[in-house]
Design an enzyme around this catalytic site. Structure first.
Site, mmCIF file in Angstrom:
data_model
loop_
_atom_site.group_PDB
_atom_site.id
_atom_site.type_symbol
_atom_site.label_atom_id
_atom_site.label_comp_id
_atom_site.label_asym_id
_atom_site.label_seq_id
_atom_site.Cartn_x
_atom_site.Cartn_y
_atom_site.Cartn_z
ATOM 1 N N ALA A 114 0.811 -1.219 0.000
ATOM 2 C CA ALA A 114 0.000 0.000 0.000
ATOM 3 C C ALA A 114 0.840 1.263 0.000
ATOM 4 C CB ALA A 114 -0.938 -0.019 1.203
ATOM 5 N N GLY A 115 2.142 1.130 -0.254
ATOM 6 C CA GLY A 115 2.995 2.313 -0.334
ATOM 7 C C GLY A 115 3.607 2.720 0.990
ATOM 8 N N LEU A 116 3.454 1.853 2.004
ATOM 9 C CA LEU A 116 4.026 2.182 3.316
ATOM 10 C C LEU A 116 5.264 1.333 3.639
ATOM 11 C CD1 LEU A 116 0.842 2.733 5.549
ATOM 12 C CD2 LEU A 116 2.126 4.403 4.208
ATOM 13 N N SER A 118 5.874 -2.002 3.564
ATOM 14 C CA SER A 118 5.710 -3.215 4.380
ATOM 15 C C SER A 118 6.789 -4.246 4.066
ATOM 16 C CB SER A 118 4.335 -3.826 4.150
ATOM 17 O OG SER A 118 4.149 -4.094 2.769
ATOM 18 N N SER A 119 7.082 -4.436 2.781
ATOM 19 C CA SER A 119 8.048 -5.487 2.435
ATOM 20 C C SER A 119 9.437 -5.113 2.941
ATOM 21 C CB SER A 119 8.062 -5.734 0.932
ATOM 22 O OG SER A 119 8.364 -4.534 0.246
ATOM 23 N N ALA A 121 10.179 -3.296 5.523
ATOM 24 C CA ALA A 121 10.233 -3.438 6.982
ATOM 25 C C ALA A 121 10.361 -4.910 7.377
ATOM 26 C CB ALA A 121 8.983 -2.819 7.610
ATOM 27 N N ASP A 163 13.373 2.640 0.401
ATOM 28 C CA ASP A 163 12.553 1.962 1.424
ATOM 29 C C ASP A 163 13.403 1.255 2.455
ATOM 30 O OD1 ASP A 163 10.531 2.510 -0.393
ATOM 31 O OD2 ASP A 163 9.528 0.593 -0.011
HETATM 32 O O1 PMV Z 1 5.089 1.243 -2.916
HETATM 33 P P1 PMV Z 1 6.445 1.040 -2.316
HETATM 34 O O2 PMV Z 1 6.477 1.339 -0.833
HETATM 35 O O3 PMV Z 1 7.024 -0.294 -2.665
HETATM 36 O O4 PMV Z 1 7.411 2.153 -2.963
HETATM 37 C C1 PMV Z 1 7.830 2.077 -4.315
HETATM 38 C C2 PMV Z 1 8.667 3.275 -4.626
HETATM 39 C C3 PMV Z 1 9.219 3.325 -6.059
HETATM 40 O O5 PMV Z 1 9.988 4.530 -6.145
HETATM 41 C C4 PMV Z 1 8.090 3.397 -7.069
HETATM 42 C C5 PMV Z 1 10.117 2.140 -6.396
HETATM 43 C C6 PMV Z 1 11.405 2.107 -5.586
HETATM 44 O O6 PMV Z 1 11.925 1.001 -5.357
HETATM 45 O O7 PMV Z 1 11.935 3.183 -5.236
#
Ligand code: PMV
Length: 334
Positions: A114-116, A118-119, A121, A163
């Site tokens: 969801a963009g936070l 999780s993987s 972490a 991340d």
């Molecule tokens: O959605 P997330 O938390 O996996 O973030 C992806 C971020 C990207 O810039 C789109 C890809 C990356 O590895 O930086």
């Protein structure tokens, strides 16, 4: 037995563009993944995972995944299993114990995909716990580097260090290619996070931006403009200028929208927060569905999001200055 935890994150600025060498500023938030690791006889893995989405997610397998009873898409489950396998491979390598077997339990307060982060972490906490269980202590930077290798492999080379570095060291960080640093002296950032209950496919979304960038010069210029927004954002961060940060978040969202990685549900949450006078709002992470982050010192955005159809969950999140750490075991604590 060792338990380690690591935080999730929001992107204040710079997702997607970071893949092409622009800087990004992710910020760790007080939602953590906890991984408990115990060495077991033989070389098999046994993994229990709960709550990888807010609805609950259980996967149990020994080496090979049995069809898990889950309510998330198969590709997300495969990815989750790949991240855990990758973390274990890194720990075996760091400890020079290629045949070590483990019993692993994962609990996460971070919704999956969801963009936070999780993987990241889960991988960061997993590597930390598994290496300590084998008697090896890595620094957070070493954990971050190994976690990046795992993400890079699972995501077919489409991963930045943002991340994993943010989750390993905590706080607000700046990542530009392999130059990763902590940002000191960050003002209090009043994050409000809205979750549409969905998830985006990071690989697909990154590939979409790559294709646009190759086809259109103006798409490549849009990616560079995101880099400019990030640099302006760094100045606003060091000045403690929340209003400017909010304006730049709005701008960053517009550029991500132009690159096709937003979604109607995300735009609706962004607009609900803006109309409630948030200082700014944008999607966070790969997009396509998942979370938005707004900056708001008042109750306005949180209340508005609660009543926005399609907003499954809303919560405030403080910046978490704590990166990966051992909660028990390993060094004899607790
Ligand atoms: O959605 P997330 O938390 O996996 O973030 C992806 C971020 C990207 O810039 C789109 C890809 C990356 O590895 O930086």
């Amino acid at each position: 037995m060792v338990v380690s935890s690591a935080p999730g994150k929001v992107y204040l600025f710079g997702e997607h563009a970071v893949v092409y060498g622009e800087p990004a500023v992710p910020c760790a938030i007080e939602r953590r993944a906890r991984v408990r690791v115990e060495e077991r006889d033989g070389d098999a893995l046994r993994v229990h995972a709960e709550d990888l989405t807010l609805d609950g997610f259980t996967v149990e397998y020994s080496g090979v995944a049995d069809a898990p009873d889950v309510d998330v898409s198969e590709s997300l489950v495969e990815a989750a299993v790949g991240y855990i396998d990758g973390a274990v491979a890194q720990a075996r390598d760091a400890a020079d114990r290629p045949d070590a077997g483990f019993e692993i339990t994962i609990e996460s307060e971070i919704p999956l995909g969801a963009g936070l982060g999780s993987s990241a972490a889960v991988v960061v906490a997993g590597i930390d716990a598994a290496t300590r269980e084998l008697g090896v202590e890595l620094t957070p930077r070493e954990v971050a580097e190994r976690a990046y290798q795992v993400e890079y492999e699972v995501q077919d080379g489409q991963a930045s260090r943002a991340d994993t570095f943010c989750s390993a060291v905590g706080g607000a960080v700046r990542v530009e290619r392999d130059d990763c640093r902590a940002i000191e002296e960050v003002p209090n950032l009043p994050f409000v996070i809205g979750y549409d209950g969905g998830a985006g496919d990071t690989g697909e979304l990154v590939a979409g931006v790559r294709a646009l960038r190759e086809e259109y010069d103006f798409a490549a210029a849009t990616v560079e403009s995101i880099g400019d927004v990030v640099r302006a954002g760094e100045r606003a961060l060091s000045d403690g200028d929340l209003e400017e940060l909010g304006r730049l978040m709005d701008f960053n969202h517009g550029l991500l929208e132009a690159l096709g990685v937003s979604a109607r549900s995300l735009d609706e949450l962004v607009w609900a927060a803006r109309e409630a006078d948030a200082l700014g709002a944008k999607l966070t992470g790969a997009g396509g569905g998942g979370c938005i982050v707004a900056l708001d010192e008042t109750e306005g955005a949180e209340t508005a999001l609660k009543y926005t159809p399609g907003c499954e969950e809303v919560f405030r999140a403080e910046l978490d200055t704590d990166g990966v750490h051992t909660e028990s075991g390993g060094d004899g604590t607790q």
